[in-house]
Motif scaffolding. Structure first.
Motif, PDB file in Angstrom:
ATOM      1  N   LEU A  48       0.870  -1.169   0.000  1.00 33.23           N
ATOM      2  CA  LEU A  48       0.000   0.000   0.000  1.00 33.23           C
ATOM      3  C   LEU A  48       0.906   1.218   0.000  1.00 33.23           C
ATOM      4  N   ARG A  49       0.636   2.125  -0.943  1.00 33.34           N
ATOM      5  CA  ARG A  49       1.423   3.352  -1.015  1.00 33.34           C
ATOM      6  C   ARG A  49       0.517   4.467  -1.509  1.00 33.34           C
ATOM      7  N   PRO A  50       0.899   5.704  -1.217  1.00 36.03           N
ATOM      8  CA  PRO A  50       0.095   6.817  -1.734  1.00 36.03           C
ATOM      9  C   PRO A  50      -0.001   6.751  -3.266  1.00 36.03           C
ATOM     10  N   TRP A  51      -1.142   7.189  -3.773  1.00 34.76           N
ATOM     11  CA  TRP A  51      -1.351   7.235  -5.223  1.00 34.76           C
ATOM     12  C   TRP A  51      -0.351   8.186  -5.868  1.00 34.76           C
ATOM     13  N   CYS A  52       0.044   7.877  -7.119  1.00 33.55           N
ATOM     14  CA  CYS A  52       0.942   8.742  -7.867  1.00 33.55           C
ATOM     15  C   CYS A  52       0.528   8.742  -9.342  1.00 33.55           C
ATOM     16  N   MET A  53       1.088   9.662 -10.102  1.00 27.54           N
ATOM     17  CA  MET A  53       0.704   9.819 -11.504  1.00 27.54           C
ATOM     18  C   MET A  53       0.989   8.566 -12.338  1.00 27.54           C
ATOM     19  N   GLU A  54       1.941   7.758 -11.920  1.00 26.43           N
ATOM     20  CA  GLU A  54       2.213   6.503 -12.630  1.00 26.43           C
ATOM     21  C   GLU A  54       1.009   5.560 -12.610  1.00 26.43           C
ATOM     22  N   ASP A  55       0.082   5.786 -11.674  1.00 26.94           N
ATOM     23  CA  ASP A  55      -1.079   4.912 -11.523  1.00 26.94           C
ATOM     24  C   ASP A  55      -2.223   5.260 -12.471  1.00 26.94           C
ATOM     25  N   VAL A  56      -2.124   6.369 -13.182  1.00 24.86           N
ATOM     26  CA  VAL A  56      -3.237   6.844 -14.011  1.00 24.86           C
ATOM     27  C   VAL A  56      -3.755   5.785 -14.991  1.00 24.86           C
ATOM     28  N   PRO A  57      -2.913   5.152 -15.816  1.00 25.97           N
ATOM     29  CA  PRO A  57      -3.458   4.165 -16.761  1.00 25.97           C
ATOM     30  C   PRO A  57      -4.175   2.997 -16.070  1.00 25.97           C
ATOM     31  N   ALA A  58      -3.588   2.486 -15.004  1.00 21.64           N
ATOM     32  CA  ALA A  58      -4.215   1.365 -14.286  1.00 21.64           C
ATOM     33  C   ALA A  58      -5.510   1.799 -13.604  1.00 21.64           C
ATOM     34  N   LEU A  59      -5.564   3.035 -13.106  1.00 24.90           N
ATOM     35  CA  LEU A  59      -6.783   3.561 -12.493  1.00 24.90           C
ATOM     36  C   LEU A  59      -7.898   3.663 -13.523  1.00 24.90           C
ATOM     37  N   VAL A  60      -7.598   4.186 -14.708  1.00 27.16           N
ATOM     38  CA  VAL A  60      -8.604   4.278 -15.768  1.00 27.16           C
ATOM     39  C   VAL A  60      -9.129   2.886 -16.104  1.00 27.16           C
ATOM     40  N   GLU A  61      -8.233   1.931 -16.233  1.00 26.01           N
ATOM     41  CA  GLU A  61      -8.630   0.557 -16.554  1.00 26.01           C
ATOM     42  C   GLU A  61      -9.525  -0.023 -15.456  1.00 26.01           C
ATOM     43  N   ALA A  62      -9.144   0.136 -14.207  1.00 24.45           N
ATOM     44  CA  ALA A  62      -9.940  -0.398 -13.097  1.00 24.45           C
ATOM     45  C   ALA A  62     -11.334   0.221 -13.057  1.00 24.45           C
ATOM     46  N   CYS A  63     -11.418   1.501 -13.358  1.00 27.92           N
ATOM     47  CA  CYS A  63     -12.702   2.213 -13.277  1.00 27.92           C
ATOM     48  C   CYS A  63     -13.628   1.932 -14.455  1.00 27.92           C
ATOM     49  N   ARG A  64     -13.185   1.159 -15.410  1.00 29.85           N
ATOM     50  CA  ARG A  64     -14.066   0.739 -16.510  1.00 29.85           C
ATOM     51  C   ARG A  64     -15.043  -0.343 -16.060  1.00 29.85           C
ATOM     52  N   ASP A  65     -14.773  -0.946 -14.936  1.00 33.57           N
ATOM     53  CA  ASP A  65     -15.603  -2.031 -14.407  1.00 33.57           C
ATOM     54  C   ASP A  65     -16.962  -1.504 -13.949  1.00 33.57           C
ATOM     55  N   ALA A  66     -18.035  -2.084 -14.464  1.00 33.15           N
ATOM     56  CA  ALA A  66     -19.395  -1.630 -14.142  1.00 33.15           C
ATOM     57  C   ALA A  66     -19.705  -1.783 -12.653  1.00 33.15           C
ATOM     58  N   ALA A  67     -19.271  -2.864 -12.036  1.00 35.81           N
ATOM     59  CA  ALA A  67     -19.553  -3.066 -10.609  1.00 35.81           C
ATOM     60  C   ALA A  67     -18.853  -2.011  -9.761  1.00 35.81           C
ATOM     61  N   LEU A  68     -17.604  -1.720 -10.080  1.00 35.23           N
ATOM     62  CA  LEU A  68     -16.876  -0.690  -9.329  1.00 35.23           C
ATOM     63  C   LEU A  68     -17.581   0.654  -9.484  1.00 35.23           C
ATOM     64  N   ARG A  69     -17.999   0.968 -10.684  1.00 29.33           N
ATOM     65  CA  ARG A  69     -18.688   2.235 -10.936  1.00 29.33           C
ATOM     66  C   ARG A  69     -20.012   2.294 -10.165  1.00 29.33           C
ATOM     67  N   HIS A  70     -20.701   1.174 -10.096  1.00 30.25           N
ATOM     68  CA  HIS A  70     -21.978   1.133  -9.379  1.00 30.25           C
ATOM     69  C   HIS A  70     -21.796   1.423  -7.886  1.00 30.25           C
ATOM     70  N   TRP A  71     -20.862   0.738  -7.260  1.00 24.85           N
ATOM     71  CA  TRP A  71     -20.708   0.856  -5.808  1.00 24.85           C
ATOM     72  C   TRP A  71     -19.979   2.119  -5.382  1.00 24.85           C
ATOM     73  N   THR A  72     -19.099   2.633  -6.212  1.00 22.79           N
ATOM     74  CA  THR A  72     -18.320   3.798  -5.804  1.00 22.79           C
ATOM     75  C   THR A  72     -18.796   5.096  -6.430  1.00 22.79           C
ATOM     76  N   GLY A  73     -19.608   5.005  -7.462  1.00 22.50           N
ATOM     77  CA  GLY A  73     -20.008   6.223  -8.161  1.00 22.50           C
ATOM     78  C   GLY A  73     -18.822   6.869  -8.848  1.00 22.50           C
ATOM     79  N   SER A  74     -17.858   6.051  -9.273  1.00 20.41           N
ATOM     80  CA  SER A  74     -16.627   6.550  -9.860  1.00 20.41           C
ATOM     81  C   SER A  74     -16.888   7.464 -11.042  1.00 20.41           C
ATOM     82  N   ALA A  75     -16.186   8.578 -11.054  1.00 19.19           N
ATOM     83  CA  ALA A  75     -16.289   9.531 -12.156  1.00 19.19           C
ATOM     84  C   ALA A  75     -15.027   9.515 -13.006  1.00 19.19           C
ATOM     85  N   VAL A  76     -14.229   8.464 -12.897  1.00 14.28           N
ATOM     86  CA  VAL A  76     -12.999   8.361 -13.685  1.00 14.28           C
ATOM     87  C   VAL A  76     -13.328   7.679 -15.004  1.00 14.28           C
ATOM     88  N   GLU A  77     -13.347   8.485 -16.065  1.00 13.28           N
ATOM     89  CA  GLU A  77     -13.677   7.981 -17.402  1.00 13.28           C
ATOM     90  C   GLU A  77     -12.458   7.903 -18.314  1.00 13.28           C
TER      91      GLU A  77
END
Length: 183
Positions: free
Chosen positions: A15-44
């Protein structure tokens, strides 16, 4: 940085603080419909992810929100793969409680990532902030989110009460689980 040891059935986590290197993986993770449903993610897209990571960095700088990227470490790799997020939020001087939150990327669900990461965050919060001010951690989820209820139980957060719905942000009743610092 926090380290969670490997288990017989799961690799180690970092576990480490978020950094800009995480941007591509974050976008990919937030494409998941279940994650978007439960978190209300606005990362498109990348721009949204950059804003999200900057918000995490501002939280660390202000000392009121501590978001951690959760990485799974494979023995053959020097780098970890993003598998989730845990956060401690609502930290304020003189306030004895704060809220925890988490999500797990779709490809990592069912492997114990969330409870292990939440346990590490809880220990850090109690050890780092507990002696002076933090006495209670709160975990909230919608009543129909059974996976979050299981994570709370596995992480020793005790069910406390049902919270009434508060639309539009919280359209359904919720569960409040708590974990208290033992004096």
């Amino acid at each position: 940085m926090l380290h969670v040891a490997a288990t017989p059935s799961a690799p180690a986590l970092i576990l480490r603080p978020w950094c800009m290197e995480d941007v591509p993986a974050l976008v990919e993770a937030c494409r998941d419909a279940a994650l978007r449903h439960w978190t209300g993610s606005a990362v498109e897209n990348d721009a949204d992810a950059v804003r999200w990571v900057r918000a995490q960095e501002r939280g660390w700088a202000a000392g009121d929100r501590f978001g951690w990227a959760v990485l799974e470490v494979q023995p053959e790799s020097a780098h970890g793969q993003l598998v989730g997020n845990v956060v401690l939020k609502g930290v304020a001087p003189g306030k004895a409680s704060a809220e925890v939150g988490y999500w797990t990327a779709a490809h990592a669900r069912g492997r114990g990532v969330a409870p292990r990461a939440l346990e590490a965050l809880t220990g850090w919060a109690i050890d780092t902030l507990g002696a002076d001010r933090l006495k209670r951690l709160e975990l909230l989820h919608q009543v129909d989110n059974q996976a979050s209820c299981r994570v709370a139980q596995k992480s020793r957060y005790v069910f406390e009460t049902v919270l009434p719905a508060a639309p539009p942000s919280f359209p359904l009743d919720g569960h409040l689980h708590t974990r208290r610092r033992i004096a």
